[in-house]
Design a protein around this motif. Structure first.
Motif, mmCIF file in Angstrom:
data_model
loop_
_atom_site.group_PDB
_atom_site.id
_atom_site.type_symbol
_atom_site.label_atom_id
_atom_site.label_comp_id
_atom_site.label_asym_id
_atom_site.label_seq_id
_atom_site.Cartn_x
_atom_site.Cartn_y
_atom_site.Cartn_z
ATOM 1 N N SER A 117 0.828 -1.210 0.000
ATOM 2 C CA SER A 117 0.000 0.000 0.000
ATOM 3 C C SER A 117 0.862 1.259 0.000
ATOM 4 N N GLY A 118 0.500 2.188 -0.877
ATOM 5 C CA GLY A 118 1.179 3.484 -0.916
ATOM 6 C C GLY A 118 2.406 3.519 -1.792
ATOM 7 N N TRP A 119 2.915 2.358 -2.191
ATOM 8 C CA TRP A 119 4.085 2.343 -3.066
ATOM 9 C C TRP A 119 3.650 2.729 -4.489
ATOM 10 N N VAL A 120 4.452 3.558 -5.149
ATOM 11 C CA VAL A 120 4.114 4.072 -6.473
ATOM 12 C C VAL A 120 4.760 3.207 -7.545
ATOM 13 N N SER A 126 13.170 1.693 -2.726
ATOM 14 C CA SER A 126 12.496 1.280 -3.956
ATOM 15 C C SER A 126 12.612 -0.231 -4.070
ATOM 16 N N TRP A 148 8.854 -0.076 -8.062
ATOM 17 C CA TRP A 148 7.888 0.593 -7.193
ATOM 18 C C TRP A 148 8.668 1.394 -6.152
ATOM 19 N N ARG A 149 8.164 2.592 -5.797
ATOM 20 C CA ARG A 149 8.870 3.451 -4.846
ATOM 21 C C ARG A 149 8.033 3.638 -3.583
ATOM 22 N N ALA A 150 8.724 3.574 -2.432
ATOM 23 C CA ALA A 150 8.065 3.720 -1.134
ATOM 24 C C ALA A 150 7.489 5.121 -0.976
ATOM 25 N N PRO A 151 6.450 5.291 -0.148
ATOM 26 C CA PRO A 151 5.809 6.603 0.017
ATOM 27 C C PRO A 151 6.782 7.707 0.416
ATOM 28 N N GLY A 152 7.716 7.402 1.298
ATOM 29 C CA GLY A 152 8.665 8.442 1.723
ATOM 30 C C GLY A 152 9.842 8.620 0.788
ATOM 31 N N GLY A 153 9.976 7.742 -0.206
ATOM 32 C CA GLY A 153 11.063 7.861 -1.173
ATOM 33 C C GLY A 153 12.381 7.306 -0.701
#
Length: 292
Positions: free
Chosen positions: A157-160, A183, A175-180
């Motif tokens: 959830s929340g990963w882009v 990855s 995919w990148r984590a919400p806080g950046g």
């Protein structure tokens, strides 16, 4: 003011300007300066003077006169200085950008994606610390041939989802984590089959390549089981290493020697950000489908 020797009459016996034959001289004409003469400037030659006469006094050197400039850099010299300055600025900008890129977790380079050699290895340079059940159809100690390309998705959830990138011999999806700060990347490659090698031998070759591309080992290689969509689990190699001075990487990798397929699952974070809790969370969101 008169111009001795500069009247029209001096060049061939013609009467001076304003002196027609037989007429009285008109008053004031001999006292006018020649056309274009400014008060206070050195004497100018008469209007219409042909080339070959002495250069006009009081005016700057004209281009093409043959007289070199008295001093200063020529135009091409200034051009070289400007070009050199631009190159220096470009090098500084490039160096700053490289430093910033090293600190970013968006590393687009696959972990040691050099194609493994077709030469059969006599032994592996690193030994796995945990054995597996050779009766398992997906064991590392068997030669497994897949019937199709593996597919991998990530449901955290929340990963882009940053999309798929084609690479030599395969593809990468990131995919990148919400806080950046992290990855996750899934690599799928298809190479030549190695029917006389086990999956463990070819998987260990991949580990050796990845380890050689790092600057330090964080955890030793070991066997792990990763669930797949069929309800089974496949054996994979698990290890972690320091990719750069600012990035750590945790990986799962498996090469299927019978068909030449290979998967690499990679979590890259800023140094010190990878722990067991984060690893467990990532693994629980990996959806892996293999057909054999």
């Amino acid at each position: 003011m008169t111009y001795p020797g500069d009247q029209w009459g001096a060049s061939g016996g013609q009467p001076g300007y304003g002196q027609q034959p037989g007429y009285p001289q008109q008053p004031g004409y001999p006292q006018q300066p020649a056309y274009g003469q400014q008060p206070g400037y050195p004497q100018q030659p008469a209007y219409g003077q042909q080339p070959g006469y002495p250069q006009q006094a009081g005016y700057g050197q004209q281009p093409g006169s043959g007289t070199p400039p008295s001093g200063g850099l020529p135009g091409w010299g200034w051009a070289l200085i400007v070009i050199a300055g631009v190159l220096v600025v470009a090098l500084i900008v490039w160096a700053v950008w490289q430093g910033f890129r090293d600190g970013d977790t968006d590393d687009e380079t696959a972990p040691a994606t050099t194609t493994t050699s077709s030469t059969e290895p006599t032994s592996s340079s690193t030994t796995s610390t945990v054995g597996t059940d050779t009766a398992d159809a997906l064991s590392l100690d068997r030669t497994v041939a897949l019937t199709g390309d593996p597919t991998i998705s990530f449901t955290a959830s929340g990963w882009v989802d940053e999309g798929v990138e084609l690479q030599q011999g395969g593809q990468k999806q990131t995919w990148r984590a919400p806080g950046g700060e992290c990855s996750f990347a899934a690599y799928v490659f298809e190479m030549s089959a190695f029917p006389s090698s086990t999956d463990r031998e070819k998987s260990m070759e991949r580990y050796d390549l990845v380890a050689a591309d790092s600057i330090g080992i964080l955890t030793d290689v070991r066997d792990a089981a990763q669930p797949v969509t069929s309800g089974e689990s496949i054996d994979v190699l698990e290890f972690a290493m320091q990719r750069t001075t600012t990035l750590d990487e945790w990986l799962l990798t498996r090469t299927f020697a019978g068909s030449g397929h290979e998967i690499i699952l990679s979590l890259v974070c800023r140094s010190g950000q990878i722990d067991q809790e984060r690893i467990d969370d990532v693994r629980s969101n990996i959806v892996l489908d293999v057909r054999h």
